[in-house]
Scaffold this active site. Structure first.
Site, PDB file in Angstrom:
ATOM      1  N   HIS A 142      -2.552  -0.531 -10.891  1.00 47.25           N
ATOM      2  CA  HIS A 142      -1.227  -0.308 -10.285  1.00 47.25           C
ATOM      3  C   HIS A 142      -1.112  -1.101  -8.983  1.00 47.25           C
ATOM      4  CE1 HIS A 142       2.323   1.779  -8.711  1.00 47.25           C
ATOM      5  NE2 HIS A 142       1.640   2.033  -7.610  1.00 47.25           N
ATOM      6  N   ARG A 151       4.198  -8.974  -3.183  1.00 48.74           N
ATOM      7  CA  ARG A 151       3.510 -10.084  -2.507  1.00 48.74           C
ATOM      8  C   ARG A 151       2.800 -10.938  -3.551  1.00 48.74           C
ATOM      9  NH1 ARG A 151       1.933  -5.476  -0.189  1.00 48.74           N
ATOM     10  NH2 ARG A 151       0.121  -5.571  -1.557  1.00 48.74           N
ATOM     11  N   ASP A 241       4.804  11.607  -8.257  1.00 48.13           N
ATOM     12  CA  ASP A 241       5.213  11.210  -6.906  1.00 48.13           C
ATOM     13  C   ASP A 241       6.440  10.307  -7.027  1.00 48.13           C
ATOM     14  OD1 ASP A 241       5.201  10.718  -4.174  1.00 48.13           O
ATOM     15  OD2 ASP A 241       3.835   9.021  -4.368  1.00 48.13           O
TER      16      ASP A 241
HETATM   17 CA    CA Z   1       2.155   7.640  -4.998  1.00 49.32          CA
END
Ligand code: CA
Length: 437
Positions: A142, A151, A241
């Site tokens: 990830h 980037r 999240d």
């Molecule tokens: Ca996270």
């Protein structure tokens, strides 16, 4: 470290018949803890078994327990999982053995059967009071994939293989599974624009993570050594999240995530204990050529069995799919052990090495757990390549990011030959339209 014992015996059966149902997440070998309520009754701490929950308040009253077991059940009967977790690993193991015995022993059935609550009729809260929340970034695939989007020249920053990267988040907006939330608003700076605008996020994403629940804390100034770190961890859960990528892109430098991550995070109802996970440990190593971690992050046990073999899935169901009677669609699969560059023990050791105190009920997020292959991505940002390659749902709808009405569900389970499969249940939430101004 946790040992495989009689509570993991594949031959062990419960008098709760649904605990033997093929594919159940909650056989007697699991026994995860949660906080449940039926109707207007008070919240209770319970243990999932088959399609039922053993209400530990009722079980403490009605069951046949010795004095030690009665003392262990007292905080749980009072609804205080944090107080029980604070008792430590020996207490967790002793109660697990007692519950396992009681749920297997036919002689206990007449006393404890009236203490069962049907899971389908319950509401679920977050399992414990969460004091502090830290989100890590252990998913190296990830970190690399997202790094490329933000980037292209330097996807993985030079500190990544030395420091378990993390940030301190907020515990106040960690939501129980099944709680919907509104799409967040935030500052977004559009490409070529002179100034940012405040508007609903157009790039709402999920993040497939494992939640790590601290059971025993440490005083300020006293670090937790790697070899003892797992004695401080009560268990694991599923954790989404939620992230607003357009807000994140504008705000994240130089101090990292802020409002892009603090509007909602969804925690699954059940904490699967490290004891239950004992049969599903794996060796932990780094790819050849990578630098070894600093000595405080190295240990024999950590190398031999530091990883958790948890299979993970993300399911998505749009409002249109729901209306058409289409079931949720699995958009990706990965595995905690394959995705993580740091172990749970290393996170605890690192978090405390400078003297930071942890407390019972503190929560760590692992970071997004994408597997090495593109289709194993743990976020839509990666699956749809930053919006360049939307995924297609069974309804024909396309998704680069999460739409209003979408329900995202995380699932996790462990299985291997010689052990009974155990699961984490579901971590699910539906996104509502942004609140009106
Ligand atoms: Ca996270």
């Amino acid at each position: 470290m946790q040992a495989v014992d009689a509570t993991h015996d594949p031959e062990l059966r419960s008098w709760v018949e649904s605990a033997q149902a093929p594919g159940t997440d909650f056989p007697i070998q699991n026994l995860p803890f949660g906080r449940v309520r039926r109707g207007a009754q008070p919240w209770r701490i319970g243990v999932a078994i088959g399609d039922q929950v053993l209400d530990l308040r009722l079980a403490a009253e009605r069951g046949s327990w010795n004095d030690t077991q009665r003392a262990l059940l007292r905080p749980l009967a009072a609804g205080d999982l944090n107080a029980f977790m604070a008792l430590g690993a020996a207490a967790w193991r002793a109660l697990r053995a007692a519950l396992s015995h009681a749920l297997a022993d036919r002689a206990a059935q007449p006393l404890l059967a009236p203490c069962l609550l049907p899971q389908a009729q319950l509401d679920y809260d977050v399992p414990c009071a969460i004091g502090d929340y830290t989100d890590f970034y252990v998913g190296i695939h990830h970190a690399t994939a997202v790094g490329k989007l933000f980037r292209p020249d330097a996807p993985l920053l030079p500190n990544y293989k030395w420091v378990p990267i993390g940030y301190h988040g907020r515990a106040s907006t960690i939501l129980p599974s099944a709680r919907p939330f509104a799409r967040p608003r935030g500052q977004i700076k559009h490409a070529g624009a002179e100034a940012p605008v405040l508007q609903p996020s157009a790039r709402l994403d999920y993040e497939l993570e494992i939640g790590i629940v601290i059971g025993v804390g440490n005083p300020p100034g006293q670090s937790i050594a790697l070899a003892r770190a797992e004695e401080h961890v009560f268990g694991l859960a599923l954790f989404n999240d939620w992230s607003a990528r357009d807000v994140q892109a504008w705000e994240y430098q130089p101090l990292g995530p802020f409002l892009a991550k603090n509007f909602a995070s969804t925690l699954s109802p059940w904490i699967v204990t490290l004891d239950a996970l004992a049969p599903f440990r794996r060796a932990f190593s780094r790819p050849p050529g990578d630098p070894p971690p600093l000595p405080y992050l190295q240990g024999a046990d950590n190398s031999a069995r530091g990883a958790f073999d948890v299979q993970l899935e993300v399911w998505l169901q749009s409002a249109a799919m729901r209306d058409a009677g289409l079931p949720p669609h699995c958009v990706s699969r990965s595995n905690f052990a394959d995705a993580a560059y740091w172990t749970v023990a290393q996170l605890v050791a690192h978090h405390t090495v400078g003297g930071c105190a942890l407390r019972p009920g503190d929560l760590f997020g692992s970071g997004t757990l994408s597997g090495p292959a593109p289709e194993q991505a743990g976020s839509l940002l990666e699956l749809a390549q930053g919006g360049r390659q939307p995924i297609t749902l069974p309804s024909g709808e396309r998704r680069s990011f999460v739409a209003d009405g979408d329900t995202v569900t995380l699932r996790g389970f462990c299985q291997r030959p010689g052990a009974v499969r155990i699961g984490f249940g579901a971590c699910s939430a539906t996104v509502l339209p942004a609140a009106a101004d």
